[in-house]
Design an enzyme around this catalytic site. Structure first.
Site, PDB file in Angstrom:
ATOM      1  CE  LYS A   1       5.460 -45.374  38.694  1.00  0.00           C
ATOM      2  NZ  LYS A   1       5.337 -46.512  37.785  1.00  0.00           N
TER       3      LYS A   1
ATOM      4  NE  ARG B   1       8.095 -61.417  48.810  1.00  0.00           N
ATOM      5  CZ  ARG B   1       8.728 -61.852  47.733  1.00  0.00           C
ATOM      6  NH1 ARG B   1       9.833 -61.254  47.351  1.00  0.00           N
ATOM      7  NH2 ARG B   1       8.284 -62.884  47.050  1.00  0.00           N
TER       8      ARG B   1
ATOM      9  CE  LYS C   1       9.313 -52.169  43.943  1.00  0.00           C
ATOM     10  NZ  LYS C   1       8.907 -51.044  43.097  1.00  0.00           N
TER      11      LYS C   1
ATOM     12  CD  GLU D   1       5.884 -45.970  34.263  1.00  0.00           C
ATOM     13  OE1 GLU D   1       5.331 -47.035  33.951  1.00  0.00           O
ATOM     14  OE2 GLU D   1       6.177 -45.684  35.444  1.00  0.00           O
TER      15      GLU D   1
ATOM     16  CD  GLU E   1       1.808 -48.167  40.214  1.00  0.00           C
ATOM     17  OE1 GLU E   1       1.743 -49.261  40.761  1.00  0.00           O
ATOM     18  OE2 GLU E   1       2.721 -47.866  39.419  1.00  0.00           O
TER      19      GLU E   1
ATOM     20  CG  HIS F   1      -8.820 -42.749  14.799  1.00  0.00           C
ATOM     21  ND1 HIS F   1      -9.338 -42.553  13.532  1.00  0.00           N
ATOM     22  CD2 HIS F   1      -7.499 -42.425  14.719  1.00  0.00           C
ATOM     23  CE1 HIS F   1      -8.370 -42.172  12.710  1.00  0.00           C
ATOM     24  NE2 HIS F   1      -7.242 -42.077  13.411  1.00  0.00           N
TER      25      HIS F   1
ATOM     26  CG  ASN G   1       5.184 -66.011  48.326  1.00  0.00           C
ATOM     27  OD1 ASN G   1       4.119 -65.630  47.855  1.00  0.00           O
ATOM     28  ND2 ASN G   1       6.350 -65.712  47.782  1.00  0.00           N
ATOM     29  N   GLY G   2       2.641 -68.278  47.769  1.00  0.00           N
ATOM     30  CA  GLY G   2       2.311 -69.053  46.577  1.00  0.00           C
ATOM     31  C   GLY G   2       0.848 -69.434  46.598  1.00  0.00           C
TER      32      GLY G   2
ATOM     33  CD1 TRP H   1      -1.186 -57.718  47.683  1.00  0.00           C
ATOM     34  CD2 TRP H   1      -1.687 -59.638  46.641  1.00  0.00           C
ATOM     35  NE1 TRP H   1      -1.894 -57.422  46.539  1.00  0.00           N
ATOM     36  CE2 TRP H   1      -2.224 -58.570  45.880  1.00  0.00           C
ATOM     37  CE3 TRP H   1      -1.890 -60.938  46.187  1.00  0.00           C
ATOM     38  CZ2 TRP H   1      -2.915 -58.762  44.700  1.00  0.00           C
ATOM     39  CZ3 TRP H   1      -2.586 -61.140  45.002  1.00  0.00           C
ATOM     40  CH2 TRP H   1      -3.080 -60.053  44.269  1.00  0.00           C
TER      41      TRP H   1
ATOM     42  CB  CYS I   1       2.869 -63.593  50.715  1.00  0.00           C
ATOM     43  SG  CYS I   1       1.092 -63.602  50.520  1.00  0.00           S
TER      44      CYS I   1
HETATM   45  O1  M6R Z   1       9.090 -56.512  39.169  1.00  0.00           O
HETATM   46  P1  M6R Z   1       8.555 -56.279  37.792  1.00  0.00           P
HETATM   47  O2  M6R Z   1       9.212 -55.159  37.086  1.00  0.00           O
HETATM   48  O3  M6R Z   1       8.515 -57.525  36.966  1.00  0.00           O
HETATM   49  O4  M6R Z   1       7.045 -55.855  38.044  1.00  0.00           O
HETATM   50  C1  M6R Z   1       6.157 -55.617  36.984  1.00  0.00           C
HETATM   51  C2  M6R Z   1       4.966 -54.845  37.441  1.00  0.00           C
HETATM   52  O5  M6R Z   1       4.258 -55.560  38.430  1.00  0.00           O
HETATM   53  C3  M6R Z   1       5.354 -53.482  38.014  1.00  0.00           C
HETATM   54  O6  M6R Z   1       6.090 -52.741  37.102  1.00  0.00           O
HETATM   55  C4  M6R Z   1       4.095 -52.684  38.417  1.00  0.00           C
HETATM   56  O7  M6R Z   1       3.381 -52.333  37.287  1.00  0.00           O
HETATM   57  C5  M6R Z   1       4.503 -51.470  39.248  1.00  0.00           C
HETATM   58  N1  M6R Z   1       3.591 -51.332  40.336  1.00  0.00           N
HETATM   59  C6  M6R Z   1       4.519 -50.209  38.479  1.00  0.00           C
HETATM   60  O8  M6R Z   1       4.849 -49.086  39.214  1.00  0.00           O
END
Ligand code: M6R
Length: 580
Positions: free
Chosen positions: A467, A29, A575, A463, A470, A486, A97-98, A71, A2
């Protein structure tokens, strides 16, 4: 999660439009729904993005307006649940927000107040109506009482109909205030983070917890939760919001392609402006008995690399997924805790940091957003200098996290030619771009994919897989190649794509690639010896990881394009994850 913005200004014609323009910069956000309200009593909200919302808006004049991009946490995505929220007589209007945790309790204490939405925020407006209209408290007295009664986290902007003041309250959720001479011919802007300010300000006050501010007539006065005056300082920051994509169709590809520049900027700064801090980090590590990284998501993957490098150098290093920190017990005054975060606002990280800070423990952080909560909370902090990252999926900030960790490791004896990395990033991007475009067409309809790595390449396998999840909504697993036999090998069928990260012709990784291709897998080998389907420059293992991730990030991007997905704003995500 948010974003909130509030503007108080003298130029009434522009306030609403500017509030929404600033809010647009916070859309990363959260982007379920949007709304705006004015102190004169207008309230407009809708599900969907800010762009379409703004297009459908007739010009509105206002002295004060507040806006919100959502959000959803409590209550589904609907116009009714969108912010701003009001009490029944529309006396008070809030954006928040919160999370307010004790809504039931608060509602039970004011039976005259009735909710219409499923949100936790509406109770705030009802609370102020109850205290001010029914119980005859002043607004400031009601704020003091709210700080006492509310349980949870909040950055709240509050207006009373027809009043000439804007109230801003903060506990645990971020909130900043800037003054601008250029916006609406002079105004005060309140926002969740500094991205909202755009070109209108380069200094801000960052609210402390349990403080609030009353803005009226362009003046901002700060108080603690009991109403005592609080002295604040405007802190200068360098952060320019990116409004336009210019040459790129999405922020993700723009941010991937920026990396030769952003990595160079970081290395330069670590050599000059941040050289002392870099050395101090290394010194803390030398003195500490153990190093513990605290992070989530992509930042966690970077911290896995950091721990790997430090372990190789003989340091005791652990990585902890921040939301699992309560299950980790090895933190004492001889521990150096390092929080890794792009946003610097991830609540899963902030909560354990606050616990850790109660002991005599050194806290370091490596963050991208300057003056973020995590940075302000740290004894020492390195800036990643990747610049605003708008796409929800982290790419350039991740590369700079790895680079920062490589540089720290270099200070401790790790051998690497880090100064050449920006050039090699550029070379890699140029050579793999056409490969990724072609491969994306082939993999467009795939639903399961595996990424195998070992040692420093294992975090990169994780990593890359993240990707694909997401960005492409594809099931992907990143795993240690040695673990395949395994159990997971049972899932490999004819044509299953398996990306094998093979640095320096690592024989055990070559075996893993053979094992999956013997079961019919479509192997995609990423190599730095020129023998792969994807070839990246030579270099150490950490470097290989950086280039392998460029490939993974780029491929996930082009698959997302092929699938026609909303790349910069994947479904259900945001984000900045500012709630638990
Ligand atoms: O802002 P941060 O790096 O603390 O965020 C952590 C995760 O929320 C962030 O890396 C998330 O996994 C991303 N969407 C990855 O691309």
């Amino acid at each position: 999660m948010c974003g909130i913005v509030g503007i108080l200004s003298k130029d009434e014609h522009e306030v609403v439009a500017h509030t929404l323009t600033c809010l647009k910069r916070l859309e990363y956000r959260g982007y379920d729904s949007v709304g705006v309200a004015t102190v004169e009593g207008q309230l407009l909200k809708d599900v969907g993005g800010i762009g379409p919302f703004m297009q459908g808006l007739d010009p509105v004049s206002a002295k004060i307006s507040i806006a919100h991009t959502r959000w959803a946490t409590h209550g589904g995505v609907s116009t009714l649940n969108s912010h701003p929220h009001q009490d029944g007589s529309a006396e008070f209007t809030v954006v928040h927000n919160g999370i307010i945790q004790n809504t039931d309790e608060l509602l039970a204490s004011m039976p005259a107040q009735v909710t219409v939405s499923d949100t936790d925020t509406e109770v705030i407006a009802l609370y102020f109506n109850q205290k001010v209209v029914n119980e005859k408290l002043t607004v400031r007295e009601a704020i003091h009482s709210f700080f006492e009664d509310a349980v949870g986290t909040f950055a709240v902007l509050l207006m009373r109909k027809g009043d000439d003041a804007l109230y801003a309250l903060k506990r645990d959720s971020p909130l900043a205030l800037a003054k601008s001479e250029t916006l609406c011919s002079g105004s005060v802007i309140l926002a969740s983070d500094i991205s909202a300010f755009g070109e209108h300000s380069s200094e801000a006050v960052f609210f402390d917890d349990n403080t609030y501010c009353v803005v009226s007539n362009k003046e901002a006065v700060f108080f603690d939760a009991n109403g005592r005056d609080v002295d604040v300082h405007y802190q200068a920051f360098e952060w320019r919001a990116v409004d336009e994509l210019v040459d790129y169709p999405h922020y993700m590809i723009k941010e991937i392609m920026e990396q030769p520049l952003t990595s160079l900027r970081l290395l330069e700064s670590l050599r000059t402006l941040q050289a002392d801090k870099l050395q101090a980090f290394a010194d803390h590590m030398k003195r500490a008995r153990r190093i513990v990284f605290l992070s989530c998501g992509t930042s966690y993957h970077a911290s896995l690399i950091g721990a790997h490098l430090l372990s190789k150098l003989g340091y005791e290093a652990h990585t902890v997924i921040a939301s699992e920190f309560e299950n980790f017990i090895l933190v004492d005054p001889s521990t150096f805790v390092i929080a890794l975060s792009q946003s610097g606002e991830t609540m899963d990280v902030i909560v354990p940091l606050k616990e850790i800070a109660k002991g005599d423990v050194r806290i370091g952080s490596i963050v991208n957003v300057p003056f973020s909560t995590i940075q302000r909370f740290s004894d020492i902090s390195l800036d990643l200098l990747a610049g605003p990252e708008i796409c929800v999926a982290s790419t350039k900030a991740f590369t700079n996290q790895v680079l920062a960790l490589v540089r720290i490791a270099e200070c401790l004896g790790y051998e690497c030619e880090s100064s050449g990395i920006p050039g090699r990033i550029e070379e890699t991007l140029r050579s793999i771009d056409p490969v990724c475009r072609k491969m994306a067409i082939e993999l467009r309809d795939v639903n399961d994919l595996y990424v195998l790595g070992k040692g420093a390449a294992y975090p990169m396998a994780r990593e890359i897989a993240l990707k694909f999840k997401e960005i492409d909504y594809m099931h992907a697993e990143g795993m240690m190649a040695g673990e395949l036999k395994h159990g997971t090998l049972a899932l490999i069928e004819d044509g299953t794509p398996v990306i094998c990260l093979i640095p320096d012709g690592d024989p055990s990784m070559i075996s893993a690639a053979h094992e999956v291709s013997a079961r019919g897998a479509r192997t995609i080998v990423v190599s730095n010896t020129g023998e792969g389907d994807v070839n990246v420059p030579e270099g150490g293992r950490a470097e290989f990881g950086i280039y392998a991730c460029l490939f993974g990030h780029l491929l996930s991007y082009y698959i997302g394009v092929e699938r026609g997905l909303e790349i910069d704003k994947p479904r259900n995500l945001a984000k900045s994850v500012t709630v638990l």
